[in-house]
Design a protein around this motif. Structure first.
Motif, mmCIF file in Angstrom:
data_model
loop_
_atom_site.group_PDB
_atom_site.id
_atom_site.type_symbol
_atom_site.label_atom_id
_atom_site.label_comp_id
_atom_site.label_asym_id
_atom_site.label_seq_id
_atom_site.Cartn_x
_atom_site.Cartn_y
_atom_site.Cartn_z
ATOM 1 N N VAL A 97 6.637 1.739 -8.942
ATOM 2 C CA VAL A 97 5.199 2.003 -8.845
ATOM 3 C C VAL A 97 4.539 1.728 -10.182
ATOM 4 O O VAL A 97 4.966 2.248 -11.216
ATOM 5 C CB VAL A 97 4.938 3.476 -8.430
ATOM 6 N N LEU A 98 3.498 0.919 -10.158
ATOM 7 C CA LEU A 98 2.732 0.592 -11.353
ATOM 8 C C LEU A 98 1.270 0.900 -11.063
ATOM 9 O O LEU A 98 0.688 0.339 -10.129
ATOM 10 C CB LEU A 98 2.907 -0.884 -11.715
ATOM 11 N N LEU A 99 0.687 1.822 -11.827
ATOM 12 C CA LEU A 99 -0.694 2.236 -11.596
ATOM 13 C C LEU A 99 -1.577 1.862 -12.769
ATOM 14 O O LEU A 99 -1.147 1.946 -13.924
ATOM 15 C CB LEU A 99 -0.767 3.754 -11.393
ATOM 16 N N PRO A 100 -2.821 1.492 -12.513
ATOM 17 C CA PRO A 100 -3.766 1.268 -13.608
ATOM 18 C C PRO A 100 -4.074 2.589 -14.295
ATOM 19 O O PRO A 100 -3.905 3.671 -13.722
ATOM 20 C CB PRO A 100 -5.003 0.703 -12.905
ATOM 21 N N SER A 101 -4.543 2.510 -15.511
ATOM 22 C CA SER A 101 -4.780 3.706 -16.314
ATOM 23 C C SER A 101 -5.722 4.684 -15.634
ATOM 24 O O SER A 101 -5.530 5.899 -15.684
ATOM 25 C CB SER A 101 -5.351 3.305 -17.675
ATOM 26 N N VAL A 157 5.725 10.393 -17.062
ATOM 27 C CA VAL A 157 5.217 10.111 -15.714
ATOM 28 C C VAL A 157 5.312 8.621 -15.412
ATOM 29 O O VAL A 157 5.751 8.209 -14.328
ATOM 30 C CB VAL A 157 3.762 10.601 -15.576
ATOM 31 N N THR A 158 4.932 7.793 -16.383
ATOM 32 C CA THR A 158 4.984 6.344 -16.192
ATOM 33 C C THR A 158 6.407 5.879 -15.928
ATOM 34 O O THR A 158 6.654 5.045 -15.040
ATOM 35 C CB THR A 158 4.416 5.623 -17.430
ATOM 36 N N GLU A 159 7.369 6.418 -16.679
ATOM 37 C CA GLU A 159 8.764 6.011 -16.515
ATOM 38 C C GLU A 159 9.314 6.442 -15.162
ATOM 39 O O GLU A 159 10.040 5.680 -14.505
ATOM 40 C CB GLU A 159 9.612 6.605 -17.644
ATOM 41 N N VAL A 160 8.977 7.654 -14.735
ATOM 42 C CA VAL A 160 9.473 8.129 -13.435
ATOM 43 C C VAL A 160 8.877 7.297 -12.310
ATOM 44 O O VAL A 160 9.582 6.915 -11.358
ATOM 45 C CB VAL A 160 9.138 9.622 -13.249
ATOM 46 N N PRO A 164 0.794 -1.227 0.000
ATOM 47 C CA PRO A 164 0.000 0.000 0.000
ATOM 48 C C PRO A 164 0.824 1.274 0.000
ATOM 49 O O PRO A 164 0.444 2.242 -0.631
ATOM 50 C CB PRO A 164 -0.827 -0.127 1.287
ATOM 51 N N GLN A 165 1.969 1.291 0.726
ATOM 52 C CA GLN A 165 2.743 2.521 0.783
ATOM 53 C C GLN A 165 3.348 2.897 -0.556
ATOM 54 O O GLN A 165 3.773 4.030 -0.749
ATOM 55 C CB GLN A 165 3.859 2.422 1.844
ATOM 56 N N ARG A 166 3.364 1.977 -1.525
ATOM 57 C CA ARG A 166 3.890 2.290 -2.843
ATOM 58 C C ARG A 166 2.774 2.693 -3.802
ATOM 59 O O ARG A 166 3.025 3.023 -4.953
ATOM 60 C CB ARG A 166 4.625 1.081 -3.437
ATOM 61 N N ALA A 167 1.531 2.631 -3.362
ATOM 62 C CA ALA A 167 0.408 2.949 -4.250
ATOM 63 C C ALA A 167 0.280 4.463 -4.368
ATOM 64 O O ALA A 167 -0.609 5.071 -3.815
ATOM 65 C CB ALA A 167 -0.877 2.342 -3.720
ATOM 66 N N VAL A 168 1.215 5.044 -5.055
ATOM 67 C CA VAL A 168 1.281 6.488 -5.182
ATOM 68 C C VAL A 168 0.033 7.032 -5.856
ATOM 69 O O VAL A 168 -0.446 6.483 -6.833
ATOM 70 C CB VAL A 168 2.525 6.880 -6.003
#
Length: 256
Positions: A83-87, A74-77, A17-21
């Motif tokens: 951190v991997l976020l859904p669209s 943004v995705t690369e940073v 959870p702490q990585r879910a930026v």
């Protein structure tokens, strides 16, 4: 092997959870905190993300107005931080960073609301809007007074205007037609203040002014008749009293 011990590059990884930026503090974009060297937070993102995205764009020769290129940056940073976020979660973050880099920062989301007619910034954490004639506190804030001043500079520079200690105020018309006014120190000793006035997306009709109590029916009909007859009318009043709104209403009755 625990999902938390797997490589960030592996597909399907669920990070702790702490990585879910961007998910902290409620829905993405619920509260925006922008600006400030190394202290930017937008939707709960880590400090310095805006600056890192800006540097990556510069290194690649990209610009923040290129939405596709900005999204890649943004995705690369974020990937560098594992951190991997859904669209669905990434989109508001990209939009917020784009607003921060190209102009109004967190204020852009307020101006996108068709119900907002005024945005008032009395300080980095003291932002208000007017909706339907009612003043209410906005759920956005800046990191510091310096971040507000930086936003002012970003807005006026492309317009060929200048604001600094020798001339610490500026009045401008934004590309979208909004009226932009800012006062910086030393005229504003407690920090920069900003007002932005927008215009109604729909032009008001005479009936709208009657319904809102701006004019009574008899006065409205008299105004309509005077305009139709070509009688000169002087409209005066202080800032924000509705002079332009009133003049726009009977325009369709002007003689051809």
């Amino acid at each position: 092997m625990s999902p938390h011990s797997r490589s960030p590059n592996q597909p399907g990884v669920r990070y702790p959870p702490q990585r879910a930026v961007g998910l902290a503090g409620g829905p993405p974009g619920h509260e925006l905190l922008a600006g400030g060297e190394g202290t930017s937070r937008i939707g709960g993102m880590p400090p310095g993300l805006v600056q890192r995205v800006q540097r990556r764009l510069a290194a690649a020769g990209g610009v923040a107005t290129d939405t596709a290129g900005l999204r890649i940056a943004v995705t690369e940073v974020l990937s560098e931080d594992g951190v991997l976020l859904p669209s669905a979660n990434l989109t508001p973050i990209v939009r917020a960073i784009g607003d921060e880099l190209t102009g109004l920062g967190p204020l852009a989301s307020l101006l996108a609301d068709p119900a907002v007619t005024d945005v008032l910034v009395n300080g980095p954490t003291d932002v208000w809007v007017e909706r339907a004639g009612t003043i209410e506190r906005a759920g956005v804030r800046f990191a510091s007074a310096a971040a507000v001043a930086a936003m002012v500079q970003r807005v006026v520079a492309p317009l060929g205007l200048r604001v600094d200690e020798s001339r610490p105020w500026v009045d401008a018309r934004l590309p979208g037609g909004e009226r932009f006014h800012a006062v910086l120190p030393p005229l504003a000793p407690d920090g920069p203040v900003v007002t932005i006035r927008t215009f109604a997306r729909r032009r008001l009709q005479l009936g709208d002014l009657i319904d809102r109590g701006t004019l009574d029916t008899a006065t409205a009909r008299l105004l309509e008749a005077m305009v139709t007859a070509g009688i000169a009318i002087a409209v005066s009043g202080a800032t924000g009293t509705g002079k332009t709104t009133l003049l726009n209403v009977p325009e369709r009755h002007l003689p051809r």
